[in-house]
Design a protein around this motif. Structure first.
Motif, PDB file in Angstrom:
ATOM      1  N   ALA A 355       0.842  -1.317  -0.057  1.00  0.00           N
ATOM      2  CA  ALA A 355       0.020   0.065  -0.041  1.00  0.00           C
ATOM      3  C   ALA A 355       0.725   1.227  -0.101  1.00  0.00           C
ATOM      4  O   ALA A 355       1.829   1.377   0.824  1.00  0.00           O
ATOM      5  CB  ALA A 355      -0.960  -0.137   1.314  1.00  0.00           C
ATOM      6  N   GLU A 356       0.689   2.152  -1.104  1.00  0.00           N
ATOM      7  CA  GLU A 356       1.490   3.391  -1.127  1.00  0.00           C
ATOM      8  C   GLU A 356       0.973   4.432   0.174  1.00  0.00           C
ATOM      9  O   GLU A 356      -0.373   4.548   0.286  1.00  0.00           O
ATOM     10  CB  GLU A 356       1.314   3.906  -2.491  1.00  0.00           C
ATOM     11  N   ARG A 357       1.840   5.026   0.662  1.00  0.00           N
ATOM     12  CA  ARG A 357       1.552   6.012   1.676  1.00  0.00           C
ATOM     13  C   ARG A 357       1.892   7.367   1.299  1.00  0.00           C
ATOM     14  O   ARG A 357       2.821   7.935   0.898  1.00  0.00           O
ATOM     15  CB  ARG A 357       2.705   6.097   2.705  1.00  0.00           C
ATOM     16  N   PRO A 358       0.790   7.893   0.527  1.00  0.00           N
ATOM     17  CA  PRO A 358       0.788   9.438  -0.143  1.00  0.00           C
ATOM     18  C   PRO A 358       1.295  10.603   1.018  1.00  0.00           C
ATOM     19  O   PRO A 358       1.944  11.361   0.256  1.00  0.00           O
ATOM     20  CB  PRO A 358      -0.685   9.670  -0.499  1.00  0.00           C
ATOM     21  N   GLU A 359       1.015  10.324   2.330  1.00  0.00           N
ATOM     22  CA  GLU A 359       1.427  11.303   3.122  1.00  0.00           C
ATOM     23  C   GLU A 359       2.939  11.463   3.196  1.00  0.00           C
ATOM     24  O   GLU A 359       3.632  12.421   3.555  1.00  0.00           O
ATOM     25  CB  GLU A 359       0.799  11.073   4.513  1.00  0.00           C
ATOM     26  N   ALA A 360       3.505  10.104   3.002  1.00  0.00           N
ATOM     27  CA  ALA A 360       5.040  10.015   3.262  1.00  0.00           C
ATOM     28  C   ALA A 360       5.778  10.651   1.925  1.00  0.00           C
ATOM     29  O   ALA A 360       7.007  10.554   1.945  1.00  0.00           O
ATOM     30  CB  ALA A 360       5.487   8.701   3.580  1.00  0.00           C
ATOM     31  N   ALA A 361       4.755  10.822   0.757  1.00  0.00           N
ATOM     32  CA  ALA A 361       5.827  11.017  -0.496  1.00  0.00           C
ATOM     33  C   ALA A 361       6.424  12.464  -0.590  1.00  0.00           C
ATOM     34  O   ALA A 361       5.931  13.293   0.113  1.00  0.00           O
ATOM     35  CB  ALA A 361       4.849  10.722  -1.614  1.00  0.00           C
ATOM     36  N   ARG A 362       7.273  12.543  -1.493  1.00  0.00           N
ATOM     37  CA  ARG A 362       7.826  13.831  -1.646  1.00  0.00           C
ATOM     38  C   ARG A 362       8.113  14.214  -3.004  1.00  0.00           C
ATOM     39  O   ARG A 362       8.538  13.068  -3.589  1.00  0.00           O
ATOM     40  CB  ARG A 362       9.043  13.790  -0.931  1.00  0.00           C
ATOM     41  N   ARG A 363       8.033  15.081  -3.556  1.00  0.00           N
ATOM     42  CA  ARG A 363       8.373  15.438  -4.964  1.00  0.00           C
ATOM     43  C   ARG A 363       8.707  16.929  -4.999  1.00  0.00           C
ATOM     44  O   ARG A 363       8.277  17.747  -4.515  1.00  0.00           O
ATOM     45  CB  ARG A 363       7.085  15.239  -5.822  1.00  0.00           C
ATOM     46  N   VAL A 364       9.884  16.819  -5.807  1.00  0.00           N
ATOM     47  CA  VAL A 364      10.429  18.382  -5.956  1.00  0.00           C
ATOM     48  C   VAL A 364      10.511  18.656  -7.619  1.00  0.00           C
ATOM     49  O   VAL A 364      10.986  17.899  -8.415  1.00  0.00           O
ATOM     50  CB  VAL A 364      11.942  18.593  -5.573  1.00  0.00           C
ATOM     51  N   ASP A 365       9.959  19.611  -8.295  1.00  0.00           N
ATOM     52  CA  ASP A 365       9.979  19.995  -9.580  1.00  0.00           C
ATOM     53  C   ASP A 365      10.886  21.295  -9.823  1.00  0.00           C
ATOM     54  O   ASP A 365      10.532  22.320  -8.960  1.00  0.00           O
ATOM     55  CB  ASP A 365       8.746  20.315 -10.210  1.00  0.00           C
ATOM     56  N   SER A 366      11.702  21.200 -10.623  1.00  0.00           N
ATOM     57  CA  SER A 366      12.808  22.071 -10.945  1.00  0.00           C
ATOM     58  C   SER A 366      12.691  22.663 -12.199  1.00  0.00           C
ATOM     59  O   SER A 366      12.298  22.183 -13.192  1.00  0.00           O
ATOM     60  CB  SER A 366      14.334  21.705 -10.634  1.00  0.00           C
ATOM     61  N   PRO A 367      12.915  24.134 -12.304  1.00  0.00           N
ATOM     62  CA  PRO A 367      12.913  24.810 -13.602  1.00  0.00           C
ATOM     63  C   PRO A 367      14.112  24.601 -14.263  1.00  0.00           C
ATOM     64  O   PRO A 367      15.065  24.165 -13.665  1.00  0.00           O
ATOM     65  CB  PRO A 367      12.779  26.173 -13.254  1.00  0.00           C
ATOM     66  N   ARG A 368      13.782  24.561 -15.475  1.00  0.00           N
ATOM     67  CA  ARG A 368      14.973  24.469 -16.403  1.00  0.00           C
ATOM     68  C   ARG A 368      16.023  25.430 -16.510  1.00  0.00           C
ATOM     69  O   ARG A 368      15.408  26.889 -16.647  1.00  0.00           O
ATOM     70  CB  ARG A 368      14.658  23.968 -17.931  1.00  0.00           C
ATOM     71  N   GLU A 369      17.200  25.535 -16.263  1.00  0.00           N
ATOM     72  CA  GLU A 369      18.017  26.743 -16.205  1.00  0.00           C
ATOM     73  C   GLU A 369      19.277  26.685 -17.120  1.00  0.00           C
ATOM     74  O   GLU A 369      20.329  27.482 -16.957  1.00  0.00           O
ATOM     75  CB  GLU A 369      18.564  26.784 -14.646  1.00  0.00           C
ATOM     76  N   ASP A 370      19.163  26.019 -18.307  1.00  0.00           N
ATOM     77  CA  ASP A 370      20.234  25.796 -19.104  1.00  0.00           C
ATOM     78  C   ASP A 370      19.952  26.867 -20.291  1.00  0.00           C
ATOM     79  O   ASP A 370      20.678  27.020 -21.392  1.00  0.00           O
ATOM     80  CB  ASP A 370      20.684  24.770 -19.683  1.00  0.00           C
ATOM     81  N   TYR A 371      18.658  27.532 -20.437  1.00  0.00           N
ATOM     82  CA  TYR A 371      18.387  28.330 -21.385  1.00  0.00           C
ATOM     83  C   TYR A 371      19.177  29.855 -21.331  1.00  0.00           C
ATOM     84  O   TYR A 371      19.205  30.219 -20.014  1.00  0.00           O
ATOM     85  CB  TYR A 371      17.005  28.594 -21.569  1.00  0.00           C
ATOM     86  N   VAL A 372      19.360  30.187 -22.384  1.00  0.00           N
ATOM     87  CA  VAL A 372      20.375  31.656 -22.014  1.00  0.00           C
ATOM     88  C   VAL A 372      19.176  32.909 -22.264  1.00  0.00           C
ATOM     89  O   VAL A 372      18.152  32.752 -23.122  1.00  0.00           O
ATOM     90  CB  VAL A 372      21.246  31.849 -23.461  1.00  0.00           C
ATOM     91  N   THR A 373      19.070  33.783 -21.240  1.00  0.00           N
ATOM     92  CA  THR A 373      18.162  34.848 -21.154  1.00  0.00           C
ATOM     93  C   THR A 373      18.974  36.157 -21.452  1.00  0.00           C
ATOM     94  O   THR A 373      20.249  36.317 -21.052  1.00  0.00           O
ATOM     95  CB  THR A 373      17.356  34.643 -20.169  1.00  0.00           C
ATOM     96  N   GLY A 374      18.106  37.260 -21.664  1.00  0.00           N
ATOM     97  CA  GLY A 374      18.891  38.531 -21.836  1.00  0.00           C
ATOM     98  C   GLY A 374      18.649  39.175 -20.534  1.00  0.00           C
ATOM     99  O   GLY A 374      18.097  38.356 -19.490  1.00  0.00           O
TER     100      GLY A 374
END
Length: 607
Positions: A355-374
């Motif tokens: 049985a999966e425990r949703p309350e114990a789950a962790r998730r991190v989403d990161s922005p992409r940072e290799d694009y060149v910006t002005g």
């Protein structure tokens, strides 16, 4: 290629339909009028080829109802009105590129133009609309009357048919002989012309796992020692280096941690192949997993970490640690923690005893940072409009940092202490896996139709025991067609099914292992064929071998569904995977329990 006239071919087609598919025969429309053909030619600004005129003067297309006679995937033949509507529609669609195609010569137009003015769409395609079908060329010259194929949003191409009369002649022959036409076989069923896919497979396909067993596991090369500089004989010297050496990316694999079991038991739960177990370093595992010896199977290493926790990482093969069926198996009677990283996302999943425990789950989403910006934060674009990217940098440094942070959190929360950077040179228990099978769907929708057959009606009107007996016979026929009845475990299961006796399918039992092995054979054959596309030498297996392992895997899946799913769902799978196009005749005989000797089959010919 045959030279029968349009009239002769239509006579053969009409005779067969009248004898075997009366409903479809009744949907042939009467002849078109000459004045209607002439009006269509004036409206479109072309002259219809003689074959097309002769066909329209025999039948002005067909009525679009259930049972309409079609040319397989190419759909029903168009009448005069359909030809006008379809051609005008496609001319309008191609109007945007007409200027670019104006300078093409005739040969280039035939090969590359989207919809030249002189083309006519003469069938309505598989969807019975102007999105695909067969076309003919009206322009005078060597290609006059030639037949091509067009499918929605795809480039048109020519067929081997020089004209419509050749299409009709081949169609008539396919009807009379029950032979394929454009890859499908015409049949008569309940008064209608239908089409079905059949096939045969090689009886003894070459086994990729057999090739693996006969090969030798390669050894990883020893680490290269740095080469010392050689002094010049004429005095002092300096060594110049340019640029900054690129740092190796951090080691951050997908990993599963399991509480209270040993690395050896962890390998067993993952589905390890006993003959491949051994102690391997990380580099040895990588080399072995990439070799023909692995046969595209996943390889894992397992060791101890933290307080009574074991862990496993994977090299090669299809990713395993995110599969629900495998995580349930690993967590049987214990806890599993999975740490996974994919691009911008890092995730921790916790499963307790399946049985999966949703309350114990962790998730991190990161922005992409290799694009060149002005300076204002807007993306910098290249000449072609593409966004510039920095080379040699981590595109998602946030997820790289998050992996380290989440791993540190596992030590605090679960007592898991593991350093991926240190997990390399030390030989650990390892093995190739025989992956567990996918979960079957927990619920199945009602199946009303399979291959133009009213399965829902059959289920409703047939007593369950009689239906089960007939489907058991169909399953046995499928096993014979594909060759899986040559395996003792499957042959014994089929015999018990025939006798209406229970069949066990425990995890890691002989029948389960056979099914998993067939799946692994199919996956390995596909992998070998894919790899050969990028190599000068041909694959050790052929397309016929791949097809045979694929249908064997599918047939074993049908057996599994028969054992585990409700009968209607299993019946849909069994019938959909039969190789013989005569399966409807077989099913009728199985339901009646009578000898079919001398009866007339669905093809309209004696069996």
């Amino acid at each position: 290629m045959t030279a029968l006239t349009v009239v002769q071919s239509w006579a053969r087609i009409e005779t067969w339909l009248a004898q075997h598919a009366a409903v479809s025969h009744g949907l042939l429309r009467p002849p078109a009028r000459l004045e209607d053909i002439a009006a269509a030619e004036r409206r479109l600004g072309v002259t219809f080829p003689p074959d097309l005129k002769e066909s329209l003067l025999r039948h002005d297309g067909v009525q679009l109802h259930d049972g309409t006679p079609t040319l397989g995937y190419y759909g029903p033949l168009s009448g005069v009105e359909d030809i006008v509507n379809s051609t005008e529609f496609l001319r309008n669609v191609g109007a945007d590129v007409a200027d670019y195609e104006a300078d093409l010569d005739e040969e280039e137009r035939d090969q590359h133009a989207y919809w030249p003015h002189e083309r006519l769409l003469i069938t309505l395609g598989i969807g019975w609309q102007s999105s695909d079908g067969l076309f003919t060329v009206t322009r005078p010259g060597p290609h006059h009357g030639r037949i091509g194929r067009y499918f929605d949003e795809d480039s048109p191409s020519f067929t081997e048919w020089p004209g419509l009369r050749h299409v009709l002649a081949d169609f008539a022959t396919a009807l009379e002989n029950g032979t394929p036409f454009n890859g499908r076989t015409p049949l008569a069923f309940e008064g209608r012309l239908i089409w079905d896919n059949g096939g045969t497979v090689v009886p003894d396909p070459l086994s990729p796992l057999g090739l693996s067993a006969a090969s030798t596991e390669p050894l990883a090369p020893p680490p290269a020692e740095p080469t010392p500089p050689v002094p010049r004989p004429d005095g002092p010297y300096v060594v110049l280096t340019f640029g900054t050496p690129a740092e190796a990316p951090p080691v951050q694999p997908d990993v599963v941690f399991v509480a209270g079991i040993s690395p050896e038991e962890l390998l067993d739960r993952l589905g390890s192949v006993p003959a491949t177990t051994g102690a391997r370093s990380r580099e040895q595992t990588r080399v072995s997993a990439a070799s023909p010896w692995a046969a595209c199977r996943p390889m894992v290493r397992a060791g101890w970490c933290g307080d009574e926790w074991s862990y496993a990482t994977q090299e090669g093969g299809d990713a395993q640690f995110g599969r629900p069926e495998l995580l349930r198996r690993l967590s049987r009677g214990t806890r599993v923690v999975r740490l996974a990283k994919q691009g911008p996302q890092v995730q921790v999943t916790v499963i307790d005893d399946g049985a999966e425990r949703p309350e114990a789950a962790r998730r991190v989403d990161s922005p992409r940072e290799d694009y060149v910006t002005g300076p204002e934060g807007r993306p910098e674009l290249g000449p072609g409009g593409q966004q510039w990217q920095r080379i040699g940098v981590d595109p998602w440094p946030g997820s790289t940092a998050a992996y380290t942070q989440l791993l540190a959190g596992l030590a605090t929360e679960h007592g898991i202490t593991w350093d991926p950077e240190a997990d390399g040179d030390e030989p650990l228990a390892s093995a190739l896996l025989l992956p567990v099978l996918d979960d079957l769907p927990p619920t199945c929708p009602p199946y009303s139709s399979v291959r133009d057959f009213d399965l829902g009606g059959l289920v409703d009107r047939t007593p369950p025991e009689r239906l089960r007996s007939a489907m058991a016979a169909q399953l046995a026929r499928l096993a014979s067609e594909t060759g899986i009845d040559t395996y003792p475990e499957i042959a014994q299961a089929l015999e018990r099914i025939r006798r209406n006796e229970p069949v066990d399918l425990p995890a890691d039992g002989v029948l389960d292992l056979r099914m998993r092995t067939l799946s692994a054979e199919a996956r390995a054959a596909r992998g070998l064929m894919d790899a050969a596309r990028h190599q000068p030498d041909p694959a050790p297996v052929t397309a016929a071998d791949l097809a045979a392992w694929t249908v064997r895997d599918a047939a074993a899946g049908a057996l599994r569904e028969f054992l585990l799913l409700p009968l209607p769902a299993a019946a849909a799978t069994v019938l959909s995977r039969r190789l013989s196009v005569r399966w409807r005749d077989d099913l009728a005989a199985d339901l009646e329990g009578q000898d079919r000797s001398g009866t007339t089959g669905a093809s309209g010919r004696p069996n």
